[in-house]
Scaffold this active site. Structure first.
Site, PDB file in Angstrom:
ATOM      1  N   GLU A  49      -6.111   8.925   3.235  1.00  0.00           N
ATOM      2  CA  GLU A  49      -5.524   8.860   4.578  1.00  0.00           C
ATOM      3  C   GLU A  49      -5.395  10.265   5.167  1.00  0.00           C
ATOM      4  OE1 GLU A  49      -1.419   7.069   6.592  1.00  0.00           O
ATOM      5  OE2 GLU A  49      -1.404   7.736   4.500  1.00  0.00           O
ATOM      6  N   LYS A 115      -3.971   2.171  12.264  1.00  0.00           N
ATOM      7  CA  LYS A 115      -2.957   1.748  11.301  1.00  0.00           C
ATOM      8  C   LYS A 115      -1.897   0.883  11.968  1.00  0.00           C
ATOM      9  CE  LYS A 115       0.190   3.839   7.857  1.00  0.00           C
ATOM     10  NZ  LYS A 115       0.723   5.143   7.370  1.00  0.00           N
ATOM     11  N   CYS A 149      -2.580   2.890   3.862  1.00  0.00           N
ATOM     12  CA  CYS A 149      -1.330   3.270   3.199  1.00  0.00           C
ATOM     13  C   CYS A 149      -0.201   2.245   3.310  1.00  0.00           C
ATOM     14  CB  CYS A 149      -0.892   4.641   3.725  1.00  0.00           C
ATOM     15  SG  CYS A 149       0.223   5.537   2.595  1.00  0.00           S
TER      16      CYS A 149
END
Length: 265
Positions: A49, A115, A149
């Site tokens: 990430e 995200k 994540c």
């Protein structure tokens, strides 16, 4: 002993390494060296990430415009290695900041995912805008869902369907060592509950906020069993073959998703 890989197999290369804090040029050079060290063919290279900066909360200073240096570098490397490159970057577009994952194909075309779940304990939600659309990528006969994540903690977002919407789940991460146990267990859970391969790639080393990262990058089969050999806290470039036949046989013998609950997100 040489392992023969069938045409239907997918070769996944994971790169677990440290990041240079908020230094785009140093990180791009670092990952160029890592990618150039890969011997032989691979299909997909997975980076951590925010691999160009580390998990920075300074997007006003460090985010690149959409189509900027980081993405152009990914396109170049994908073309050079004739494979996919995937990783996330801090990006600015139309006045908003995104933690944006790019999936870059060997021909230079790409898809993107913003995200969805922003890490509020790190104040990510105060600096970045959450995405609202996940993507399923079809590549070489495989269906792949890439996430970022903190998305790992929200199983509804990654839930597979009775029709097997996807075959491989990829997480790119900057997941601190203090929470490495949840990282490892949640990856296993996502593999088992969705009957898919799971690839988790995390950084190592200390970031600019003095959080340590142990990596614990892994490739899991649909039973949640570890297929890769990467160790924690070790710089590693590893390629793991995923067998499509094994996946199909396992789903056929144990079709648990047929008894799953139907819902709309």
């Amino acid at each position: 002993m040489i392992q023969l890989v069938k045409m239907t197999d997918l070769l996944i290369t994971t790169i677990q390494t440290h990041l240079h804090w908020e230094d785009v040029d140093a990180n791009l050079l670092h990952f160029s060296v890592k990618i150039n060290s890969i011997v032989g063919h691979t299909d997909v290279i997975v980076l951590p990430e925010m691999f160009t900066t580390g998990f920075t909360m300074k997007p006003e200073q460090l985010a690149e415009e959409h189509g900027g240096k980081g993405l152009q570098w990914m396109i170049q490397k994908a073309q050079e290695k004739s494979c996919v490159i995937v990783g996330s970057i801090s990006v600015k577009e139309k006045g908003l900041f995104y933690n944006r994952l790019y999936w870059v194909n060997p021909d230079g075309s790409y898809q993107q995912y913003n995200k969805r779940h922003l890490f509020r304990m790190g104040n990510e939600h105060e600096y970045y805008t959450a995405g609202d659309q996940k993507i399923i990528i079809e590549y070489k006969g495989w269906k792949i869902c890439p996430l970022v994540c903190y998305d790992l903690r929200f199983p509804v977002w990654s839930r597979n369907t009775k029709a097997n919407t996807y075959d491989v789940l990829i997480y790119v991460a900057n997941w601190p060592e203090v929470r490495s146990y949840p990282w490892q267990q949640l990856l296993i859970a996502r593999a088992i509950e969705n009957q898919v391969y799971v690839v988790g790639v995390n950084r190592i080393g200390e970031d600019g906020n003095h959080y340590r990262h142990s990596g614990n990058s892994v490739v899991l089969n649909p039973r949640g069993e570890t297929m890769s050999h990467t160790l924690s806290n070790i710089d590693s470039v590893e390629t793991t073959p995923l067998s499509y036949q094994y996946l199909q046989d396992f789903r056929s013998a144990f079709p648990v998703l047929l008894d799953g609950d139907d819902f709309n997100l």
